[in-house]
Each structure stands twice: as structure tokens, then as C-alpha cells.
Scaffold this active site. Structure first.
Site, PDB file in Angstrom:
ATOM      1  N   HIS A  35      -9.207 -11.681  24.543  1.00  0.00           N
ATOM      2  CA  HIS A  35     -10.615 -11.534  24.912  1.00  0.00           C
ATOM      3  C   HIS A  35     -11.357 -12.748  24.373  1.00  0.00           C
ATOM      4  O   HIS A  35     -11.155 -13.155  23.238  1.00  0.00           O
ATOM      5  CB  HIS A  35     -11.177 -10.243  24.311  1.00  0.00           C
ATOM      6  CG  HIS A  35     -12.671 -10.247  24.225  1.00  0.00           C
ATOM      7  ND1 HIS A  35     -13.451 -10.483  25.325  1.00  0.00           N
ATOM      8  CD2 HIS A  35     -13.522 -10.089  23.177  1.00  0.00           C
ATOM      9  CE1 HIS A  35     -14.735 -10.459  24.955  1.00  0.00           C
ATOM     10  NE2 HIS A  35     -14.792 -10.227  23.664  1.00  0.00           N
TER      11      HIS A  35
ATOM     12  N   ASN B 226     -18.838 -15.509  26.404  1.00  0.00           N
ATOM     13  CA  ASN B 226     -18.178 -14.216  26.194  1.00  0.00           C
ATOM     14  C   ASN B 226     -18.686 -13.251  27.266  1.00  0.00           C
ATOM     15  O   ASN B 226     -19.859 -12.891  27.268  1.00  0.00           O
ATOM     16  CB  ASN B 226     -18.521 -13.723  24.780  1.00  0.00           C
ATOM     17  CG  ASN B 226     -17.962 -12.352  24.459  1.00  0.00           C
ATOM     18  OD1 ASN B 226     -17.561 -11.606  25.342  1.00  0.00           O
ATOM     19  ND2 ASN B 226     -17.957 -12.012  23.182  1.00  0.00           N
TER      20      ASN B 226
ATOM     21  N   CYS C 291     -15.956  -4.919  24.660  1.00  0.00           N
ATOM     22  CA  CYS C 291     -15.022  -6.048  24.807  1.00  0.00           C
ATOM     23  C   CYS C 291     -13.585  -5.585  25.043  1.00  0.00           C
ATOM     24  O   CYS C 291     -12.780  -6.329  25.603  1.00  0.00           O
ATOM     25  CB  CYS C 291     -15.060  -6.936  23.569  1.00  0.00           C
ATOM     26  SG  CYS C 291     -16.700  -7.525  23.213  1.00  0.00           S
TER      27      CYS C 291
HETATM   28  O1  UT7 Z   1     -16.942 -10.052  21.670  1.00  0.00           O
HETATM   29  C1  UT7 Z   1     -17.241  -9.083  20.728  1.00  0.00           C
HETATM   30  C2  UT7 Z   1     -16.847  -9.493  19.398  1.00  0.00           C
HETATM   31  N1  UT7 Z   1     -17.725 -10.513  18.916  1.00  0.00           N
HETATM   32  C3  UT7 Z   1     -17.275 -11.411  18.076  1.00  0.00           C
HETATM   33  O2  UT7 Z   1     -16.123 -11.425  17.785  1.00  0.00           O
HETATM   34  C4  UT7 Z   1     -18.268 -12.385  17.486  1.00  0.00           C
HETATM   35  C5  UT7 Z   1     -17.932 -12.607  16.044  1.00  0.00           C
HETATM   36  N2  UT7 Z   1     -18.910 -13.418  15.335  1.00  0.00           N
HETATM   37  C6  UT7 Z   1     -19.128 -14.726  15.612  1.00  0.00           C
HETATM   38  O3  UT7 Z   1     -18.553 -15.261  16.546  1.00  0.00           O
HETATM   39  C7  UT7 Z   1     -20.063 -15.512  14.717  1.00  0.00           C
HETATM   40  O4  UT7 Z   1     -20.426 -14.701  13.622  1.00  0.00           O
HETATM   41  C8  UT7 Z   1     -21.333 -16.010  15.437  1.00  0.00           C
HETATM   42  C9  UT7 Z   1     -20.958 -17.124  16.381  1.00  0.00           C
HETATM   43  C10 UT7 Z   1     -21.996 -14.892  16.199  1.00  0.00           C
HETATM   44  C11 UT7 Z   1     -22.337 -16.564  14.442  1.00  0.00           C
HETATM   45  O5  UT7 Z   1     -21.752 -17.598  13.683  1.00  0.00           O
HETATM   46  P1  UT7 Z   1     -21.866 -17.569  12.085  1.00  0.00           P
HETATM   47  O6  UT7 Z   1     -21.176 -18.760  11.611  1.00  0.00           O
HETATM   48  O7  UT7 Z   1     -21.357 -16.250  11.615  1.00  0.00           O
HETATM   49  O8  UT7 Z   1     -23.421 -17.725  11.846  1.00  0.00           O
HETATM   50  P2  UT7 Z   1     -24.409 -16.758  11.080  1.00  0.00           P
HETATM   51  O9  UT7 Z   1     -24.773 -15.593  11.915  1.00  0.00           O
HETATM   52  O10 UT7 Z   1     -23.923 -16.505   9.699  1.00  0.00           O
HETATM   53  O11 UT7 Z   1     -25.698 -17.685  10.961  1.00  0.00           O
HETATM   54  C12 UT7 Z   1     -25.662 -18.915  10.202  1.00  0.00           C
HETATM   55  C13 UT7 Z   1     -26.975 -19.620  10.373  1.00  0.00           C
HETATM   56  C14 UT7 Z   1     -28.184 -18.741  10.118  1.00  0.00           C
HETATM   57  O12 UT7 Z   1     -29.183 -19.546   9.518  1.00  0.00           O
HETATM   58  P3  UT7 Z   1     -29.416 -19.515   7.921  1.00  0.00           P
HETATM   59  O13 UT7 Z   1     -29.761 -18.096   7.594  1.00  0.00           O
HETATM   60  O14 UT7 Z   1     -28.142 -19.968   7.323  1.00  0.00           O
HETATM   61  O15 UT7 Z   1     -30.544 -20.483   7.741  1.00  0.00           O
HETATM   62  C15 UT7 Z   1     -28.639 -18.332  11.497  1.00  0.00           C
HETATM   63  O16 UT7 Z   1     -30.022 -18.045  11.559  1.00  0.00           O
HETATM   64  O17 UT7 Z   1     -27.114 -20.073  11.730  1.00  0.00           O
HETATM   65  C16 UT7 Z   1     -28.337 -19.582  12.276  1.00  0.00           C
HETATM   66  N3  UT7 Z   1     -28.118 -19.316  13.703  1.00  0.00           N
HETATM   67  C17 UT7 Z   1     -28.308 -20.247  14.643  1.00  0.00           C
HETATM   68  N4  UT7 Z   1     -28.714 -21.527  14.600  1.00  0.00           N
HETATM   69  C18 UT7 Z   1     -28.779 -22.207  15.755  1.00  0.00           C
HETATM   70  C19 UT7 Z   1     -27.702 -18.178  14.280  1.00  0.00           C
HETATM   71  N5  UT7 Z   1     -27.589 -18.337  15.598  1.00  0.00           N
HETATM   72  C20 UT7 Z   1     -27.968 -19.621  15.867  1.00  0.00           C
HETATM   73  C21 UT7 Z   1     -28.073 -20.393  17.027  1.00  0.00           C
HETATM   74  N6  UT7 Z   1     -28.484 -21.665  16.934  1.00  0.00           N
HETATM   75  N7  UT7 Z   1     -27.758 -19.879  18.261  1.00  0.00           N
END
Ligand code: UT7
Length: 336
Positions: A263, A293, A115
Site C-alpha cells: 500500500h 496515497n 488503507c
Molecule cells: O495510509 C495510511 C497510513 N498512513 C501512514 O502510514 C502515514 C504515516 N506517517 C507519515 O507518513 C508521516 O508521519 C507524515 C508524512 C504524515 C508526517 O511526517 P513527520 O516526519 O512525521 O512530520 P511531523 O508530523 O512530525 O511534523 C514535523 C514538522 C512539524 O513542525 P514542527 O512542529 O516541528 O515545527 C509540522 O507542523 O513538520 C510540519 N509539517 C509540515 N511542514 C511543511 C507537517 N506537515 C507539513 C507540510 N509541510 N505538509
């Protein structure tokens, strides 16, 4: 000593629009979840079997940037190509661009900083131009993520975020050192290398022969892995730090910023930074809503769009900032 300045910008994205609802056809996710957590509404994914590759998209973006720069392709002294999704394991796409544009035997350098790749690329180009070694440097960021993503529910935490596309800039010598790129700031922190990574194929852990020999459908090592929350927490801190570092280096304050082009990692990250620096909506350019992204391509695509919309004017202070896998992060301070 000289400065460098951006004299041409261009971008290219595949035609194929993939909405959040489209993703629900092959994984358990929802438009609501994706928009709430990331701000993304749609992304472009190259059509399977089509002509778009990381290199060909980079070439298309580069052609626009070169034309807008008003120079001939033979005036390019050096090529820098940033990507994490090259067409080949080796060589990198820099030489493919050289071939496609029929640019003689100038050097072509490939950058692997994910990135932050475009910011690293700009920094490299800037140093070459500052030192007088080169006059015109072509910097490209391009990614074809869609072919390498896990399109099942298992991969949803990563797959819904990424889009395909390319952006390019031509940097050229600027004799007035109060104009153009004032400074660049690069950082990395290898202790977190595995927190956002794609392990295979790689000589360190799993090479192609290992994958074929195992033939294990549960093997996830050739899909990107991301510890999302950990990456998010580090991103907001590092983005802020590296923007501040750039401002302080130039005796500037946040009030001096005319346009921040971060970014496009996550709209929530951009909004956090906007709030921290007390910038209004016109001072931060975001397009993650429409492209997702696009990693190394996200800043040059966003910067090109902002320029096309007249949001970048002569004399403006423009700040580019990135954070991502490595971890790597960086900023570029530009007096346009
Ligand atoms: O560009 C490089 C740098 N990258 C970044 O800066 C990305 C940084 N991170 C993020 O943007 C966020 O962490 C994400 C958008 C990737 C994820 O969001 P989050 O709020 O951190 O979600 P999480 O990974 O903690 O997941 C929460 C819940 C989980 O379910 P449980 O365990 O709470 O039941 C996941 O399984 O959301 C679930 N989940 C989804 N549900 C529906 C994860 N992905 C999805 C999805 N659709 N696509």
C-alpha cells in the site's frame, strides 16, 4: 476446494495533476518538505464540480478489469467495494457500480477498512471463490479524498499525502490450488481507532445536525486526523510482520518474493520494508511519487501498473501488503 486468481486488472485516475508547488498556493508547505518526508511529487485531485466520484471512478476501473478478464459483466457473481470516501453516507458505492454496469441482482458488499480495504476485499472474494459459492468476483478500491481534505495550513500534515483514484480486479475460480491466491492474512487493533480517523459525521460523536447547530469554523472533526509519527512507527512493524506471516504460512522465505506491492502510504515506509526484506528496486513497486496515497485504491492501481509494465509474470510470487486506519493491516500471497 478451489483457489482464486486475478484474471483482470484496471485503474482510473482523474486527469487533474496537482503538484507539490500547486499546494503552496493555499497552505504553508514546500516541495522539499513533502518529497523528503513522503516521496510524493504530485497527486491527482478530481476537478471540483466534475464527473469523478468514488463510484464513477470505481466503475471506470472496473470496466477495464472486466474487459481484460475476458468475461461479460453478467458473469460477475458478486461485487466488493472498498472505500473510506463513499459518494453517500449510505448506501455504499457497491450498488452504484451494480447500477452503472447494469449487473442484475447479484450481491454487493461495501468494505470499510481504509488503507487495508482492498486487501480485505481480496480476502473476502477469495473465500467465496474457494468455497465454491461464487466463480467471478469484482473487487474495487476507490477514493475521492480531495473534496474532504482541510486545504489550509492547519491540515497540511494530512492533506499533502492523499490523492484520488480507483483500481479494480476480477477474481475467478482456479482449479489448480498451487496457483492464484495462496493465502490472505488480516488483522486489526481497535485500541488505535482514533489515531487515524475522521469523526464526523458519525452517530457516535458528531452528527450533521450537531455540526450545523455549532456552525463553528474551528471545528476540525469532519476533516481526517492522523497522528503521523505514531502511525508511521506502527506501519513499519505491522507491514513486516504480516508479510512474514504470509510467507511462513506457505513455507516460503523472503528470497522467494518476485514482486512486493505495498500500500502506497509513504515512500519511506516502502523503502524501510524493502531494506528489511533485502529486496532490490525491481522487486518493490512504488508509484506514490505520482499519485500520492490513494488509500483503498493504491494497491490495485500499483498492481495494474506493474502488470501493464510486464513486471508480473506467470509463476511469480507476488505479495500485497497494507496498513492503515483502524488500525487494520493485511497481506495477500499470490502465485501468479
Ligand atoms: O495510509 C495510511 C497510513 N498512513 C501512514 O502510514 C502515514 C504515516 N506517517 C507519515 O507518513 C508521516 O508521519 C507524515 C508524512 C504524515 C508526517 O511526517 P513527520 O516526519 O512525521 O512530520 P511531523 O508530523 O512530525 O511534523 C514535523 C514538522 C512539524 O513542525 P514542527 O512542529 O516541528 O515545527 C509540522 O507542523 O513538520 C510540519 N509539517 C509540515 N511542514 C511543511 C507537517 N506537515 C507539513 C507540510 N509541510 N505538509
Amino acid at each position: 476446494m478451489y483457489n482464486s486468481k486475478i484474471i483482470g486488472l484496471g485503474y482510473y485516475v482523474p486527469d487533474n495533476v496537482v503538484t507539490n508547488d500547486d499546494l503552496t498556493k493555499f497552505m504553508e508547505t514546500s516541495d522539499e518538505w513533502i518529497q523528503e518526508r513522503t516521496g510524493i511529487q504530485q497527486r491527482r485531485w478530481a476537478v471540483e464540480g466534475g464527473e469523478d466520484t468514488t463510484a464513477t471512478m470505481g466503475v471506470k476501473a472496473a470496466k477495464v478489469a472486466i474487459e481484460r478478464a475476458g468475461i461479460d459483466k453478467d458473469d460477475i457473481d458478486f461485487i466488493v467495494f472498498a472505500t473510506l470516501s463513499p459518494d453517500y453516507y449510505f448506501p455504499g458505492p457497491g450498488v452504484q457500480v451494480q447500477k452503472a454496469l447494469d449487473i442484475k441482482t447479484v450481491g454487493a458488499l461495501d468494505i470499510r477498512n481504509q488503507c487495508s480495504g482492498f486487501v480485505y476485499g481480496i480476502s473476502v472474494a477469495d473465500q467465496y471463490i474457494k468455497s465454491g459459492m461464487y466463480k467471478n468476483v469484482l473487487v474495487i478500491g476507490s477514493e475521492l479524498h480531495s473534496k474532504g481534505l482541510d486545504k489550509t495550513t492547519r491540515g497540511r500534515g494530512v492533506t499533502v499525502i492523499f490523492g484520488d483514484g480507483a483500481g479494480a480486479a476480477v477474481l475467478s475460480r482456479e482449479e489448480d490450488t498451487t496457483k492464484g491466491i495462496l493465502s490472505t492474512h488480516l488483522h486489526s487493533q481497535g485500541e488505535h481507532a482514533e489515531e487515524l480517523s475522521l469523526m464526523a459525521p458519525g452517530m457516535g460523536k458528531r452528527w450533521v445536525s450537531d455540526i450545523l447547530a455549532d456552525n463553528n469554523p474551528e471545528d476540525e472533526s469532519y476533516f481526517p486526523y492522523m497522528n503521523g509519527q505514531f502511525v508511521f512507527k506502527n506501519a513499519v512493524v505491522r507491514f513486516s510482520e504480516v508479510i512474514m506471516e504470509g510467507l511462513m504460512k506457505n513455507n516460503l522465505t523472503k528470497e522467494d518474493i518476485d514482486l512486493l506491492v505495498p500500500h502506497q502510504a509513504n515512500l519511506r515506509i516502502s523503502q524501510f520494508i524493502q531494506g528489511k526484506f533485502r529486496l532490490n528496486d525491481d522487486q518493490v513497486y512504488n508509484n506514490i511519487m505520482t499519485y500520492g496515497n490513494t488509500t483503498a485504491a493504491s494497491i490495485p492501481i500499483a498492481l495494474t501498473e506493474a502488470w501493464e509494465q510486464g513486471k508480473v509474470k506467470a509463476g511469480d510470487l507476488v505479495v500485497l501488503a497494507a496498513f492503515g486506519s483502524g488500525f487494520t493491516w493485511g497481506s495477500v500471497i499470490i502465485r501468479w
